[in-house]
Design an enzyme around this catalytic site. Structure first.
Site, mmCIF file in Angstrom:
data_model
loop_
_atom_site.group_PDB
_atom_site.id
_atom_site.type_symbol
_atom_site.label_atom_id
_atom_site.label_comp_id
_atom_site.label_asym_id
_atom_site.label_seq_id
_atom_site.Cartn_x
_atom_site.Cartn_y
_atom_site.Cartn_z
ATOM 1 N N ASP A 15 -9.352 -7.528 7.873
ATOM 2 C CA ASP A 15 -9.091 -7.822 6.460
ATOM 3 C C ASP A 15 -8.545 -9.233 6.299
ATOM 4 O OD1 ASP A 15 -9.030 -7.442 3.759
ATOM 5 O OD2 ASP A 15 -7.330 -6.055 3.760
ATOM 6 N N LYS A 40 9.767 -3.643 3.692
ATOM 7 C CA LYS A 40 8.742 -2.762 3.137
ATOM 8 C C LYS A 40 9.288 -1.355 3.053
ATOM 9 C CE LYS A 40 4.343 -4.902 4.243
ATOM 10 N NZ LYS A 40 2.962 -4.691 4.684
ATOM 11 N N GLN A 57 0.817 -1.197 0.000
ATOM 12 C CA GLN A 57 0.000 0.000 0.000
ATOM 13 C C GLN A 57 0.864 1.266 0.000
ATOM 14 O OE1 GLN A 57 -1.985 0.501 3.683
ATOM 15 N NE2 GLN A 57 -2.979 2.370 2.951
ATOM 16 N N PHE A 58 2.024 1.191 0.675
ATOM 17 C CA PHE A 58 2.873 2.375 0.816
ATOM 18 C C PHE A 58 4.040 2.418 -0.158
ATOM 19 C CE2 PHE A 58 0.707 2.099 4.852
ATOM 20 C CZ PHE A 58 0.391 3.431 5.107
ATOM 21 N N GLY A 59 4.393 1.265 -0.684
ATOM 22 C CA GLY A 59 5.526 1.221 -1.583
ATOM 23 C C GLY A 59 5.941 -0.206 -1.855
ATOM 24 N N ASP A 72 0.044 -8.542 7.100
ATOM 25 C CA ASP A 72 -0.735 -7.413 6.628
ATOM 26 C C ASP A 72 -1.902 -7.024 7.527
ATOM 27 O OD1 ASP A 72 -1.402 -5.354 4.978
ATOM 28 O OD2 ASP A 72 -2.656 -6.574 3.674
ATOM 29 N N ARG A 100 -5.404 -13.538 0.541
ATOM 30 C CA ARG A 100 -4.370 -12.631 0.015
ATOM 31 C C ARG A 100 -3.521 -12.030 1.132
ATOM 32 N NH1 ARG A 100 -9.197 -10.173 -0.621
ATOM 33 N NH2 ARG A 100 -9.576 -8.563 0.940
ATOM 34 N N ASN A 101 -4.015 -12.094 2.351
ATOM 35 C CA ASN A 101 -3.263 -11.545 3.483
ATOM 36 C C ASN A 101 -2.602 -12.601 4.352
ATOM 37 O OD1 ASN A 101 -3.635 -8.887 2.776
ATOM 38 N ND2 ASN A 101 -5.619 -8.776 3.826
ATOM 39 N N LEU A 123 10.716 -13.088 6.612
ATOM 40 C CA LEU A 123 10.378 -13.406 5.218
ATOM 41 C C LEU A 123 9.576 -14.714 5.142
ATOM 42 C CD1 LEU A 123 10.999 -12.778 2.092
ATOM 43 C CD2 LEU A 123 12.760 -14.536 2.346
#
Ligand code: ATP
Length: 282
Positions: free
Chosen positions: A137, A46, A24-26, A155, A141-142, A92
């Site tokens: 959420d 991140k 979301q931020f980069g 996330d 996907r999270n 990771l």
């Protein structure tokens, strides 16, 4: 919010290796962290594209949240570089996003592994519930895959712990994940442990269908209508135990208080896991 000084990492200890994805931020990278003992560990890094104070603070909120958690199925915060450009360094997950992993390995999954993933995520969510943390959420996907036998929740954070729904709209890029959401979240923006339970059952459905999209091709307003009329996601067709689908349907009770909590879900999933192990399908 303060970050313990143990988490400060010197940029010289970090080496970016490859791009993993867009956050979301980069951008998010795989990289290496060199520790004092001259050893190197693989990490996820991140980055934050916009470098003003407000954005950086929001970006770092995820670190403040993550440092409170210590669980085998929750991605751990390793540290932060707090000088610009700010970096967030995390454990990771070698095999990447759960949904992509399920889709890519469609033919190689046995039911036992799929139920194991559900049980692991339920234990992470029971832990979050005990910490009074509402995720908001929960979706395949999270979740990230560390090894074929271990998935981890990622996330969260990102000010979702606040009750301000404004931050939630932003967190999901202006688009609410309607197809995962409990009716009270859609109708009244109510997010509780019990709305997390609803979302988790959708996530179980994604896992058991090996990465199918819930309500695919159905526009959001029609999904809302279906939910209001008592229609729910169908039984995933690959030999999903009835006991598991029963549990999912309880999690999709319209009335939140009729849903089981995460402690109960975890217990039930442990039982189902044993049934699958011993081939008893109840
Ligand atoms: P969004 O809100 O869109 O999900 P985000 O800022 O929360 O964005 P993530 O989804 O956490 O960012 O990260 C973006 C991508 O980077 C993920 O989809 C995943 O592929 C990868 N990634 C993030 N964290 C890790 C990790 N710890 N290990 C491996 N890959 C990761």
């Amino acid at each position: 919010d303060v970050l313990s000084s143990d988490y400060q990492i010197d940029r010289k200890q970090i080496q970016l290796i490859e791009l993993l994805g867009d956050g979301q931020f980069g951008e998010v990278y795989r990289g290496i962290l060199k520790t004092d003992q001259q050893s190197e560990i693989n990490v996820a890094i991140k980055t934050c594209k916009i470098q003003d104070v407000t954005t950086t603070e929001t970006f770092l909120d995820e670190a403040y949240v993550m440092q409170k958690f210590y669980h085998p199925h929750i991605i751990k915060l390793i540290g932060v570089c707090t000088e610009q450009p700010v970096l967030l360094i995390m454990e990771l997950a070698q095999l990447g996003e759960l949904r992509a992993y399920l889709v890519a390995n469609r033919n190689n999954f046995d039911l036992l592994t799929l139920v194991l993933y559900c049980e692991q995520l339920a234990s992470a969510l029971a832990y979050l519930e005990s910490k009074k943390f509402v995720h908001r959420d929960i979706a395949a996907r999270n979740a990230l895959v560390s090894s074929h036998e271990s998935v981890k929740l990622a996330d969260f954070g990102l000010s979702r712990q606040l009750t301000l729904d404004h931050s939630y709209y932003k967190a999901s890029k202006g688009k609410l994940p309607i197809k995962w959401m409990a009716p009270e979240s859609i109708n009244f923006r109510r997010f509780t442990h019990l709305s997390d339970v609803w979302m988790f059952a959708v996530c179980i459905w994604e896992i058991l269908t090996m990465g199918k999209k819930p309500f695919q091709g159905i526009p959001n307003p029609d999904v809302i209508d279906q939910i209001e009329n008592g229609i729910r996601l169908p039984l995933p067709h690959i030999n999903c135990p009835k006991s598991l689908y029963d549990l999912m349907q309880e999690c999709w009770s319209y009335e939140p208080t009729n849903r089981p909590n995460f402690i109960q879900i975890e217990t039930r999933l442990k039982l189902i896991l044993n049934q699958v192990k011993t081939n008893i399908h109840l």
